[in-house]
Enzyme design. Structure first.
Site, PDB file in Angstrom:
ATOM      1  N   PHE A 151       2.369   0.075   3.533  1.00 17.86           N
ATOM      2  CA  PHE A 151       2.659   0.668   2.222  1.00 17.86           C
ATOM      3  C   PHE A 151       1.669   0.219   1.152  1.00 17.86           C
ATOM      4  O   PHE A 151       1.905   0.446  -0.032  1.00 17.86           O
ATOM      5  CB  PHE A 151       4.089   0.313   1.794  1.00 17.86           C
ATOM      6  CG  PHE A 151       5.136   0.873   2.724  1.00 17.86           C
ATOM      7  CD1 PHE A 151       5.590   2.174   2.566  1.00 17.86           C
ATOM      8  CD2 PHE A 151       5.641   0.114   3.762  1.00 17.86           C
ATOM      9  CE1 PHE A 151       6.538   2.702   3.430  1.00 17.86           C
ATOM     10  CE2 PHE A 151       6.593   0.638   4.632  1.00 17.86           C
ATOM     11  CZ  PHE A 151       7.040   1.932   4.470  1.00 17.86           C
ATOM     12  N   GLU A 203      -4.387   1.466  -2.234  1.00 16.56           N
ATOM     13  CA  GLU A 203      -5.798   1.185  -2.443  1.00 16.56           C
ATOM     14  C   GLU A 203      -5.983   0.753  -3.892  1.00 16.56           C
ATOM     15  O   GLU A 203      -5.327   1.276  -4.788  1.00 16.56           O
ATOM     16  CB  GLU A 203      -6.634   2.441  -2.164  1.00 16.56           C
ATOM     17  CG  GLU A 203      -6.823   2.676  -0.683  1.00 16.56           C
ATOM     18  CD  GLU A 203      -7.584   3.944  -0.363  1.00 16.56           C
ATOM     19  OE1 GLU A 203      -8.394   4.398  -1.187  1.00 16.56           O
ATOM     20  OE2 GLU A 203      -7.350   4.491   0.732  1.00 16.56           O
ATOM     21  N   CYS A 222      -3.848   9.718   1.463  1.00 18.06           N
ATOM     22  CA  CYS A 222      -2.473   9.651   1.968  1.00 18.06           C
ATOM     23  C   CYS A 222      -1.579  10.805   1.512  1.00 18.06           C
ATOM     24  O   CYS A 222      -1.111  11.579   2.339  1.00 18.06           O
ATOM     25  CB  CYS A 222      -1.845   8.322   1.580  1.00 18.06           C
ATOM     26  SG  CYS A 222      -2.643   6.946   2.426  1.00 18.06           S
ATOM     27  N   LYS A 244      -2.323  14.532   2.765  1.00 17.44           N
ATOM     28  CA  LYS A 244      -2.209  14.726   4.220  1.00 17.44           C
ATOM     29  C   LYS A 244      -0.802  14.389   4.717  1.00 17.44           C
ATOM     30  O   LYS A 244      -0.307  15.022   5.648  1.00 17.44           O
ATOM     31  CB  LYS A 244      -3.282  13.927   4.968  1.00 17.44           C
ATOM     32  CG  LYS A 244      -2.963  12.485   5.221  1.00 17.44           C
ATOM     33  CD  LYS A 244      -3.925  11.871   6.221  1.00 17.44           C
ATOM     34  CE  LYS A 244      -3.745  10.374   6.331  1.00 17.44           C
ATOM     35  NZ  LYS A 244      -2.446   9.912   6.813  1.00 17.44           N
ATOM     36  N   ARG A 246     -11.446  10.779  -0.904  1.00 23.58           N
ATOM     37  CA  ARG A 246     -10.795  11.738  -0.012  1.00 23.58           C
ATOM     38  C   ARG A 246      -9.782  12.571  -0.810  1.00 23.58           C
ATOM     39  O   ARG A 246      -8.953  12.024  -1.523  1.00 23.58           O
ATOM     40  CB  ARG A 246     -10.113  10.999   1.153  1.00 23.58           C
ATOM     41  CG  ARG A 246     -11.136  10.446   2.145  1.00 23.58           C
ATOM     42  CD  ARG A 246     -10.494   9.699   3.282  1.00 23.58           C
ATOM     43  NE  ARG A 246     -10.114   8.343   2.916  1.00 23.58           N
ATOM     44  CZ  ARG A 246      -9.659   7.441   3.781  1.00 23.58           C
ATOM     45  NH1 ARG A 246      -9.525   7.741   5.050  1.00 23.58           N
ATOM     46  NH2 ARG A 246      -9.333   6.220   3.376  1.00 23.58           N
TER      47      ARG A 246
HETATM   48  N1  LIG Z   1      -5.759   4.084   2.850  1.00 22.22           N
HETATM   49  C1  LIG Z   1      -4.522   3.798   2.456  1.00 22.22           C
HETATM   50  O1  LIG Z   1      -4.263   3.530   1.298  1.00 22.22           O
HETATM   51  C2  LIG Z   1      -3.393   3.790   3.453  1.00 22.22           C
HETATM   52  C3  LIG Z   1      -2.174   3.188   3.108  1.00 22.22           C
HETATM   53  C4  LIG Z   1      -1.148   3.162   4.039  1.00 22.22           C
HETATM   54  C5  LIG Z   1      -1.334   3.742   5.281  1.00 22.22           C
HETATM   55  N2  LIG Z   1      -2.522   4.340   5.583  1.00 22.22           N
HETATM   56  C6  LIG Z   1      -2.686   4.903   6.935  1.00 22.22           C
HETATM   57  O2  LIG Z   1      -3.421   3.965   7.712  1.00 22.22           O
HETATM   58  C7  LIG Z   1      -4.271   4.648   8.629  1.00 22.22           C
HETATM   59  C8  LIG Z   1      -5.712   4.234   8.414  1.00 22.22           C
HETATM   60  O3  LIG Z   1      -6.113   4.646   7.129  1.00 22.22           O
HETATM   61  P1  LIG Z   1      -7.464   4.129   6.453  1.00 22.22           P
HETATM   62  O4  LIG Z   1      -7.461   4.647   5.066  1.00 22.22           O
HETATM   63  O5  LIG Z   1      -7.602   2.670   6.703  1.00 22.22           O
HETATM   64  O6  LIG Z   1      -8.540   4.926   7.340  1.00 22.22           O
HETATM   65  P2  LIG Z   1     -10.114   4.715   7.392  1.00 22.22           P
HETATM   66  O7  LIG Z   1     -10.689   6.039   7.696  1.00 22.22           O
HETATM   67  O8  LIG Z   1     -10.580   3.962   6.191  1.00 22.22           O
HETATM   68  O9  LIG Z   1     -10.329   3.743   8.661  1.00 22.22           O
HETATM   69  C9  LIG Z   1     -10.060   4.123   9.975  1.00 22.22           C
HETATM   70  C10 LIG Z   1     -11.049   3.382  10.876  1.00 22.22           C
HETATM   71  O10 LIG Z   1     -10.664   3.556  12.240  1.00 22.22           O
HETATM   72  C11 LIG Z   1     -11.849   3.591  13.026  1.00 22.22           C
HETATM   73  N3  LIG Z   1     -11.551   4.101  14.365  1.00 22.22           N
HETATM   74  C12 LIG Z   1     -11.347   5.383  14.764  1.00 22.22           C
HETATM   75  N4  LIG Z   1     -11.079   5.423  16.084  1.00 22.22           N
HETATM   76  C13 LIG Z   1     -11.098   4.144  16.539  1.00 22.22           C
HETATM   77  C14 LIG Z   1     -10.873   3.535  17.804  1.00 22.22           C
HETATM   78  N5  LIG Z   1     -10.566   4.269  18.889  1.00 22.22           N
HETATM   79  N6  LIG Z   1     -10.961   2.205  17.908  1.00 22.22           N
HETATM   80  C15 LIG Z   1     -11.264   1.446  16.825  1.00 22.22           C
HETATM   81  N7  LIG Z   1     -11.480   1.968  15.606  1.00 22.22           N
HETATM   82  C16 LIG Z   1     -11.404   3.293  15.452  1.00 22.22           C
HETATM   83  C17 LIG Z   1     -12.772   4.430  12.182  1.00 22.22           C
HETATM   84  O11 LIG Z   1     -14.114   4.290  12.575  1.00 22.22           O
HETATM   85  C18 LIG Z   1     -12.485   3.904  10.788  1.00 22.22           C
HETATM   86  O12 LIG Z   1     -13.343   2.829  10.451  1.00 22.22           O
HETATM   87  C19 LIG Z   1      -4.005   6.138   8.405  1.00 22.22           C
HETATM   88  O13 LIG Z   1      -3.018   6.571   9.297  1.00 22.22           O
HETATM   89  C20 LIG Z   1      -3.472   6.186   6.994  1.00 22.22           C
HETATM   90  O14 LIG Z   1      -2.654   7.291   6.766  1.00 22.22           O
HETATM   91  C21 LIG Z   1      -3.563   4.357   4.707  1.00 22.22           C
END
Ligand SMILES: NC(=O)c1ccc[n+]([C@@H]2O[C@H](COP(=O)([O-])OP(=O)(O)OC[C@H]3O[C@@H](n4cnc5c(N)ncnc54)[C@H](O)[C@@H]3O)[C@@H](O)[C@H]2O)c1
Length: 442
Positions: free
Chosen positions: A156, A159, A267, A270, A335
């Site tokens: 939760f 950013e 977030c 999507k 994004r």
């Molecule tokens: N960004 C936010 O504020 C936030 C908050 C809560 C939840 N989330 C959720 O968390 C998840 C990640 O979000 P994010 O913003 O950190 O994404 P992001 O795009 O910043 O990072 C994802 C990373 O995963 C890597 N990756 C892809 N496939 C891989 C694999 N097979 N093995 C290892 N690494 C791999 C990518 O290269 C990338 O660096 C999403 O589901 C998102 O909805 C995001």
């Protein structure tokens, strides 16, 4: 000290890995993006997140935090295997589980002893079953029978405040079907759970749905206010007064009821869409979610509509100064940012954009490359030079109290389109500006 592997070194994975290392654990972060891992190994932080750099550096130096693309080493390392990879929207808006299932497959291919696989990515209800099936299927191909548990532990964090949110979470949701796993996770999270118990244990499906429910609720609050703001404009009311009037009711509260030019980010857009698709798949019509998305998409065009209304349909040759590119302050993340929709609409009409953002300048260049109608400026003031008007899309602190005399001198006409209601209309009118904001009279 626990051994932890985190798959995905993005906003969530890197913060999770760094914070878990900071309390004494031995963390190995895995990413398939070689460039990202190389940067991290050189001590560079691939994203802007306040406070992240110092935690990463301190823990890498202490040897508790390491980065690699070696997947087998990752599976071998941690008892806890966090999945924190992206779940971007698929073509139809549903969550694309390709990356999550690729990690599950890797775990199945390399697992040699009991592991706890923890879904931290935001994933639709039923994904833990898919992860379990994928690991079992891969293990069957290897003729191996090795125990593992799959847990849902949605994240939760926000950013821009991610470190604080991870270190002092308002909740730690753990979805399991095995009480022993709940206890192991309770131990893992103990350092973040000292002030009072924030751990909420539940079944896996409820945990998966909780994350979507939280984001959909927040997005709904924003779209509700934006709908009311649009009505206020037509009715001659001031949405900022209305905001104060309703926020004072504790059942409503002041949080998340700011009107503006739409929500963006990785977030809300999507996740609302993915929840709508989940509803479709189960034959349920999610009227409210559809409306939340529709209102937001419409809201993202509001500033452009105001610009077009002010200058007339022929915008060709105009220049707009744009303050703010990131989808919100304190991040470089663009994004689904409202700035993108605005810039793209302006470019279609032949407008040049002179943009400034305290942190997202590299990101805008990465997304759009070099183009003649996008001028990247080194300061907010530079963006104003010879521009026909100023548009504000992100409420960075730096923009809250600018020198209005300078703005007036530099712009060729004293017009501001404010997508975040940063200023008081009366004040700006007195200063000689034509000031457009959201949900208030010009
Ligand atoms: N960004 C936010 O504020 C936030 C908050 C809560 C939840 N989330 C959720 O968390 C998840 C990640 O979000 P994010 O913003 O950190 O994404 P992001 O795009 O910043 O990072 C994802 C990373 O995963 C890597 N990756 C892809 N496939 C891989 C694999 N097979 N093995 C290892 N690494 C791999 C990518 O290269 C990338 O660096 C999403 O589901 C998102 O909805 C995001």
């Amino acid at each position: 000290m626990m051994k932890i592997t985190v798959f995905g070194s993005g906003y969530v994975g890197l913060v999770t890995g760094a914070c878990l290392a900071d309390v004494g654990n031995d963390v190995l972060c895995i990413d398939i993006d070689q460039r990202k891992i190389d940067m991290l190994n050189r001590g560079e932080i691939p994203i802007y997140e306040p406070g992240l750099g110092s935690i990463v550096h301190a823990n890498t130096e202490a040897g508790r935090l390491r980065f690699t693309t070696d997947i087998a080493a990752g599976v071998g390392h941690g008892l806890f295997q966090f999945i924190a990879v992206g779940t971007p929207p698929d073509e139809d808006g549903s969550a694309d589980l390709r990356y999550v299932l690729a990690v599950a497959q890797s775990i199945g291919e390399h697992i040699e002893e009991y592991k706890i696989v923890i879904d931290k990515s935001t994933v639709p209800v039923g994904t833990a079953d898919k992860v379990r099936d994928k690991i079992e299927e891969t293990l069957a191909k290897r003729n191996k029978n090795i125990g593992f548990d799959v847990v849902s532990n949605p994240e939760f964090l926000k950013e821009g405040a991610a470190i604080n949110d991870f270190m002092k979470p308002d909740r730690i949701v753990i979805g399991t079907d095995n009480p022993r796993t709940t206890e192991l996770l309770r131990t893992l999270y103990t350092p973040f759970n000292r002030n009072h118990d924030r751990l909420i244990a539940m079944d896996i499906r409820s945990a998966e749905l909780t994350k979507y429910a939280a984001n959909a609720m927040l997005a709904t609050k924003i779209s509700f206010m934006n709908e009311l703001a649009n009505m206020a404009e037509l009715l001659g009311a001031d949405i900022e007064q209305v905001r104060l009037g309703i926020g004072s009711d504790p059942r409503i509260g002041y949080s998340f009821i700011y009107p503006g030019c739409g929500y963006g980010g990785s977030c809300f857009p999507k996740d609302v869409q993915a929840l709508e698709r989940t509803a479709n798949q189960i034959g349920y019509e999610a009227h409210l979610l559809e409306a939340v998305e529709k209102v937001n998409n419409n809201q993202k065009t509001r500033l452009f509509d105001k610009i077009e209304k002010h200058f007339g349909a022929d915008l060709n040759g105009k220049t707009i100064a744009l303050w703010g590119l990131a989808f919100k302050p304190n991040t470089d993340d663009m994004r689904a940012a409202p700035s993108r929709m605005l810039m793209e609409a302006l470019w279609k009409k032949g407008v040049t954009v002179k943009a400034y953002d305290p942190e997202a300048m590299k990101e805008v260049q990465r997304i759009y490359g070099k183009r003649r109608d996008l001028i990247l400026c080194k300061s907010p003031e530079e963006a104003l030079d010879n521009a026909d008007a100023l548009a504000i899309v992100t409420e960075w602190k730096l923009f809250r109290s600018p020198n209005f005399e300078t703005i007036k001198q530099k712009l060729s006409s004293a017009v501001i389109f404010d997508g975040r209601n940063l200023y008081t209309p009366d004040d700006l009118n007195k200063l000689g500006f034509t000031y457009y904001s959201i949900g208030r009279k010009p």
